[in-house]
Design a protein around this motif. Structure first.
Motif, PDB file in Angstrom:
ATOM      1  N   GLU A 140       9.878   0.653   8.259  1.00 26.76           N
ATOM      2  CA  GLU A 140       9.963  -0.797   8.456  1.00 26.76           C
ATOM      3  C   GLU A 140       8.562  -1.395   8.377  1.00 26.76           C
ATOM      4  OE1 GLU A 140      12.512  -2.886  11.724  1.00 26.76           O
ATOM      5  OE2 GLU A 140      10.449  -2.844  12.412  1.00 26.76           O
ATOM      6  N   CYS A 141       8.394  -2.344   7.437  1.00 23.95           N
ATOM      7  CA  CYS A 141       7.109  -3.060   7.289  1.00 23.95           C
ATOM      8  C   CYS A 141       7.418  -4.544   7.392  1.00 23.95           C
ATOM      9  CB  CYS A 141       6.486  -2.799   5.924  1.00 23.95           C
ATOM     10  SG  CYS A 141       6.161  -1.092   5.573  1.00 23.95           S
ATOM     11  N   ILE A 142       7.740  -4.990   8.588  1.00 25.54           N
ATOM     12  CA  ILE A 142       8.151  -6.382   8.727  1.00 25.54           C
ATOM     13  C   ILE A 142       7.063  -7.203   9.392  1.00 25.54           C
ATOM     14  CG2 ILE A 142       9.845  -7.928   9.821  1.00 25.54           C
ATOM     15  CD1 ILE A 142      11.951  -6.061   8.792  1.00 25.54           C
ATOM     16  N   ASN A 143       6.526  -6.689  10.484  1.00 20.57           N
ATOM     17  CA  ASN A 143       5.388  -7.391  11.081  1.00 20.57           C
ATOM     18  C   ASN A 143       4.138  -6.588  10.761  1.00 20.57           C
ATOM     19  OD1 ASN A 143       7.159  -9.308  12.205  1.00 20.57           O
ATOM     20  ND2 ASN A 143       7.750  -7.743  13.695  1.00 20.57           N
ATOM     21  N   GLU A 144       3.146  -6.713  11.587  1.00 21.14           N
ATOM     22  CA  GLU A 144       1.924  -5.943  11.328  1.00 21.14           C
ATOM     23  C   GLU A 144       2.114  -4.463  11.642  1.00 21.14           C
ATOM     24  OE1 GLU A 144      -0.801  -6.682   9.495  1.00 21.14           O
ATOM     25  OE2 GLU A 144       0.696  -8.237   9.117  1.00 21.14           O
ATOM     26  N   SER A 145       3.124  -4.161  12.512  1.00 21.13           N
ATOM     27  CA  SER A 145       3.318  -2.756  12.867  1.00 21.13           C
ATOM     28  C   SER A 145       4.167  -2.072  11.795  1.00 21.13           C
ATOM     29  CB  SER A 145       3.998  -2.637  14.225  1.00 21.13           C
ATOM     30  OG  SER A 145       5.337  -3.026  14.095  1.00 21.13           O
ATOM     31  N   SER A 176       0.828  -1.204   0.000  1.00 21.64           N
ATOM     32  CA  SER A 176       0.000   0.000   0.000  1.00 21.64           C
ATOM     33  C   SER A 176       0.875   1.274   0.000  1.00 21.64           C
ATOM     34  CB  SER A 176      -0.908  -0.048   1.225  1.00 21.64           C
ATOM     35  OG  SER A 176      -1.668   1.101   1.309  1.00 21.64           O
ATOM     36  N   LEU A 177       1.967   1.237   0.779  1.00 23.76           N
ATOM     37  CA  LEU A 177       2.871   2.397   0.802  1.00 23.76           C
ATOM     38  C   LEU A 177       3.548   2.579  -0.551  1.00 23.76           C
ATOM     39  CD1 LEU A 177       4.499   2.085   4.340  1.00 23.76           C
ATOM     40  CD2 LEU A 177       2.769   3.729   3.569  1.00 23.76           C
ATOM     41  N   PRO A 230      10.666   9.649  -2.334  1.00 24.65           N
ATOM     42  CA  PRO A 230      11.700   9.670  -1.298  1.00 24.65           C
ATOM     43  C   PRO A 230      11.374   8.800  -0.079  1.00 24.65           C
ATOM     44  CG  PRO A 230      10.389  11.643  -1.169  1.00 24.65           C
ATOM     45  CD  PRO A 230       9.869  10.877  -2.357  1.00 24.65           C
ATOM     46  N   ILE A 231      11.095   7.530  -0.324  1.00 27.12           N
ATOM     47  CA  ILE A 231      10.751   6.614   0.769  1.00 27.12           C
ATOM     48  C   ILE A 231      11.467   5.290   0.528  1.00 27.12           C
ATOM     49  CG2 ILE A 231       8.655   5.825  -0.417  1.00 27.12           C
ATOM     50  CD1 ILE A 231       7.322   5.623   2.371  1.00 27.12           C
TER      51      ILE A 231
END
Ligand code: TXA
Ligand code: MG
Length: 305
Positions: A177-182, A79-80, A88-89
């Motif tokens: 950081e998109c590793i877990n749900e957070s 989504s991001l 710039p991400i």
């Protein structure tokens, strides 16, 4: 003397595909690029920067490159990507077996970014593979925002520098950081934590720290001059007066417009060093939007350890 700076994208692609290293423009700062899958080339990037090899690198991809080859993107990461890439991400996600240890410092995650700068995109499309690109400065020093800055810092140590003009943002990408749900922001940048939170409809923490992203240590982006941080114009005047009375050469750093502050930040720090001033009194911008990233970089520039 050989011509180090060029605008010839195809030439720079050939240099990179032959195992060379190149200064390249992006919308944030200039990077020192190498073919991510070429171990010797990537090790040369660490060596030229003077950076410890356990500090992982960002892989830069063209938007059409199959990103699933390199990383495992969960729903938040995808989504991001849809909302902010190219731009710039940088997304920190679990890596695939394709990603070599020499890129991630042996970590299970990989940082992936799709630059929006047209010249960077042309280059990435031409090389047709991932390029690592840490900022093209010596380790711990001020990042470059022009081809000339790269030449001043790395000179003959790079094979070639691709000139794409001045960087339009001026501070490094936001690392998410998109590793877990957070979802956590590890380095603030032009895409803000609140934009990310709003887009995902989730709380997003800003967690900067050495343990999460190596190289995020306190002293960083540092000029030779000492950086003194102040919150108000009055405090700036007082500090400047005190330092000048003590016989020091002092310059002040501030731009009322936050975008202009980011664009000019590193050039101003570099100019202060060229002028040989002892102190830079930096008036911090408001802690919102891009101001958060500027405050982050200035507080690291001011840190002495
Ligand atoms: O805007 C940018 O991101 C620029 C341009 C050139 O793309 N690049 C850049 O790279 O700032 P660099 O290497 O100076 O900073 C990358 C940061 C480092 O602090 C590194 O520790 C972190 O990203 N990083 C990269 N891969 C990581 C991983 N697998 N786990 C944790 N942190 C990682
Ligand atoms: Mg850097």
């Amino acid at each position: 003397m050989r011509e180090v700076i060029t605008r010839d994208v195809e030439h720079v692609s050939r240099v990179l595909l032959n195992g060379g290293i190149a200064g390249i423009p992006t919308e944030t700062v200039y990077g020192l690029a190498a073919d991510a899958l070429n171990r010797d080339a990537v090790l040369r990037v660490f060596q030229v920067k003077g950076r410890p090899t356990h500090h992982p690198l960002i892989i830069h991809l063209h938007a059409t490159e199959d990103m699933e080859r390199w990383g495992v993107f969960n729903a938040h990461a995808r989504s991001l990507c849809d909302a902010f890439c190219p731009g710039p991400i940088t997304l920190l996600v679990p890596r695939t077996p394709l990603v070599p240890d020499w890129v991630t410092g042996g970590r299970n995650s990989v940082a992936i970014r799709f630059p929006s700068h047209q010249t960077a995109q042309d280059l990435l499309e031409n090389v047709g593979t991932g390029l690592v690109a840490p900022s093209a400065n010596k380790f711990g020093q001020v990042s470059p925002t022009t081809a000339q800055h790269v030449l001043q810092d790395l000179g003959e140590e790079v094979d070639i520098i691709l000139d794409g003009g001045s960087c339009e943002i001026g501070v490094e990408s936001t690392i998410v950081e998109c590793i877990n749900e957070s979802v956590q922001v590890l380095r603030p940048g032009a895409v803000t934590s609140s934009q990310i939170a709003e887009h995902l409809q989730l709380p997003v923490q800003l967690t900067t720290g050495e343990s999460r992203a190596p190289g995020m240590m306190l002293a960083h982006y540092a000029p030779k001059a000492k950086v003194v941080l102040v919150e108000t114009a009055e405090e700036a005047e007082n500090q400047i007066a005190v330092l000048r009375d003590a016989g020091h050469a002092v310059t002040m750093l501030f731009f009322p417009d936050t975008q202009q502050y980011a664009i000019n930040l590193y050039d101003a720090l570099r100019n202060a060093d060229l002028l040989g001033v002892a102190y830079i009194v930096a008036l911090l911008p408001e802690p919102s939007g891009l101001g958060i990233a500027i405050r982050d970089r200035l507080s690291k520039a001011a840190a002495t350890y």
